[in-house]
Design an enzyme around this catalytic site. Structure first.
Site, PDB file in Angstrom:
ATOM      1  N   HIS A  40      85.911  37.187  53.083  1.00  0.00           N
ATOM      2  CA  HIS A  40      85.131  38.357  53.493  1.00  0.00           C
ATOM      3  C   HIS A  40      85.806  39.622  52.978  1.00  0.00           C
ATOM      4  O   HIS A  40      86.300  40.437  53.747  1.00  0.00           O
ATOM      5  CB  HIS A  40      84.998  38.411  55.012  1.00  0.00           C
ATOM      6  N   CYS A  97      90.665  25.140  55.712  1.00  0.00           N
ATOM      7  CA  CYS A  97      92.006  25.325  56.262  1.00  0.00           C
ATOM      8  C   CYS A  97      92.356  24.124  57.147  1.00  0.00           C
ATOM      9  O   CYS A  97      91.531  23.681  57.945  1.00  0.00           O
ATOM     10  CB  CYS A  97      92.063  26.621  57.084  1.00  0.00           C
ATOM     11  N   HIS A 125      78.988  32.539  63.020  1.00  0.00           N
ATOM     12  CA  HIS A 125      80.106  32.518  62.070  1.00  0.00           C
ATOM     13  C   HIS A 125      80.168  31.157  61.371  1.00  0.00           C
ATOM     14  O   HIS A 125      80.041  30.110  62.022  1.00  0.00           O
ATOM     15  CB  HIS A 125      81.425  32.797  62.807  1.00  0.00           C
ATOM     16  N   GLU A 127      82.534  29.332  60.322  1.00  0.00           N
ATOM     17  CA  GLU A 127      83.510  28.358  60.854  1.00  0.00           C
ATOM     18  C   GLU A 127      82.918  27.625  62.062  1.00  0.00           C
ATOM     19  O   GLU A 127      83.055  26.405  62.194  1.00  0.00           O
ATOM     20  CB  GLU A 127      84.801  29.075  61.267  1.00  0.00           C
ATOM     21  N   SER A 222      84.165  40.877  58.176  1.00  0.00           N
ATOM     22  CA  SER A 222      85.198  39.874  58.479  1.00  0.00           C
ATOM     23  C   SER A 222      85.461  39.839  59.977  1.00  0.00           C
ATOM     24  O   SER A 222      85.830  40.841  60.586  1.00  0.00           O
ATOM     25  CB  SER A 222      86.488  40.250  57.729  1.00  0.00           C
ATOM     26  N   SER A 223      85.271  38.647  60.549  1.00  0.00           N
ATOM     27  CA  SER A 223      85.414  38.487  61.995  1.00  0.00           C
ATOM     28  C   SER A 223      86.828  38.847  62.462  1.00  0.00           C
ATOM     29  O   SER A 223      87.011  39.608  63.409  1.00  0.00           O
ATOM     30  CB  SER A 223      85.077  37.036  62.336  1.00  0.00           C
ATOM     31  N   SER A 266      91.823  38.326  55.319  1.00  0.00           N
ATOM     32  CA  SER A 266      91.223  38.192  53.984  1.00  0.00           C
ATOM     33  C   SER A 266      91.473  39.430  53.114  1.00  0.00           C
ATOM     34  O   SER A 266      90.745  39.688  52.157  1.00  0.00           O
ATOM     35  CB  SER A 266      89.727  37.900  54.115  1.00  0.00           C
TER      36      SER A 266
HETATM   37  S1  SF4 Z   1      93.061  32.482  60.095  1.00  0.00           S
HETATM   38 FE1  SF4 Z   1      93.684  31.645  58.126  1.00  0.00          FE
HETATM   39  S2  SF4 Z   1      95.379  30.228  58.576  1.00  0.00           S
HETATM   40 FE2  SF4 Z   1      94.279  30.641  60.479  1.00  0.00          FE
HETATM   41  S3  SF4 Z   1      92.769  29.025  60.636  1.00  0.00           S
HETATM   42 FE3  SF4 Z   1      91.719  30.724  59.646  1.00  0.00          FE
HETATM   43  S4  SF4 Z   1      91.998  30.363  57.490  1.00  0.00           S
HETATM   44 FE4  SF4 Z   1      93.470  29.055  58.536  1.00  0.00          FE
END
Ligand code: SF4
Length: 283
Positions: A40, A97, A125, A127, A222-223, A266
């Site tokens: 992001h 990740c 989001h 993720e 970016s969250s 990021s």
């Molecule tokens: S913040 Fe970065 S290191 Fe932490 S889970 Fe997300 S991508 Fe992985």
């Protein structure tokens, strides 16, 4: 003028790994696809686009046109996306990740054993969407204590709770406290907020407490950057979220200003350095 940088800020391990993967492939090939924006951060995305990175948002619709490798970014994806790539013999590089992958394993294991899953995080989001894609049964997504309270949790059922890696640690603590206080012993709670997030959140608050103005550098979409902004704003009213040096709010800065600097996971070092250099030059 005093400039104080947060002890922990900028690129985290997972984001750095995804960007490094893209750069490595682009050193050898003229094109790579990224499923969703790899990071992001507009500056980084534009640089990678110049080298040949093409972002696709909807894989199902584009599957017939894929003519290069696909990079799965650090946010990860659900099981169906992996199956879609495999079924269509599309080569992919999985830069999910490891910390996100471990959440996939937790929700998959517990949901397979009949637990309902509670994901604490933002339902829109990527993720969280990816995590939901590994759940075998019923699940709930809540991004605040009020939303947890509204879930109407049944004490006779089994639940497993996980958290988006970049969630606000203070709100997560409130959720855990609420569950303890109300005797929800039927919930297996996993604090899956990542260390990198916690360290960035704690050190940004330390810096904000002692600053006249705080610059939070990162993508406005970016969250984790937005969480840093919220935390700094609680301690320092003059907190600004800026994407790069072009957005420095010079009218609040003079030679006596104490400036705190932090940056989202990021935000690459060169963007941070450009901001600091421009702030110094304004003295
Ligand atoms: S913040 Fe970065 S290191 Fe932490 S889970 Fe997300 S991508 Fe992985």
């Amino acid at each position: 003028m005093e400039i104080k940088k947060a002890e922990h800020m900028g690129f985290c391990f997972g984001v750095k790994n995804a960007v490094d993967c893209a750069v490595k492939v682009l050193d050898e090939h003229s094109k790579i696809y990224s499923y969703g924006e790899i990071i992001h951060n507009r500056d980084v995305v534009e640089r990678l686009a110049d080298k040949g990175l093409v972002v696709i948002e909807n894989l199902e619709d584009s599957i017939d046109k894929i003519d290069a490798k696909i990079l799965i970014r650090s946010h990860g994806v659900g099981r169906k996306i992996i199956e879609l790539l495999n079924d269509n013999n599309i080569e992919y590089i999985d830069a999910t990740c490891p910390k996100v992958k471990s959440i996939h394993r937790i929700v998959n294991k517990y949901s397979s054993q009949g637990y309902e899953i509670i994901v604490v995080g933002d339902s829109s989001h990527p993720e969280v969407i990816g995590i939901a894609g590994w759940i075998e049964g019923k699940y709930h997504i809540a991004d605040s204590l009020d939303e947890i309270k509204a879930l109407d949790i049944d004490k006779d059922k089994k639940y497993c709770l996980v958290c988006q890696t970049t969630f606000n640690n203070n709100i997560f603590k409130e959720v855990v406290e609420f569950l303890k206080k109300n005797d929800y012993t039927n919930i297996v709670t996993n604090n899956t907020i990542c260390d990198a997030t916690i360290k960035r959140q704690e050190s940004c608050s330390d810096v904000a407490e002692n600053s006249d103005i705080v610059l939070v550098i990162g993508g406005k979409n970016s969250s984790n950057t937005k969480k840093l902004y919220e935390l700094c704003k609680e301690k320092c009213d003059k907190t600004f979220l800026i994407e790069n040096y072009k957005e420095i709010p010079y009218k609040y800065i003079d030679k006596n200003t104490k400036i705190g600097i932090t940056a989202g996971a990021s935000t690459p070092d060169w963007v941070i350095e450009e901001v600091i250099q421009n702030v110094r030059e304004s003295e």
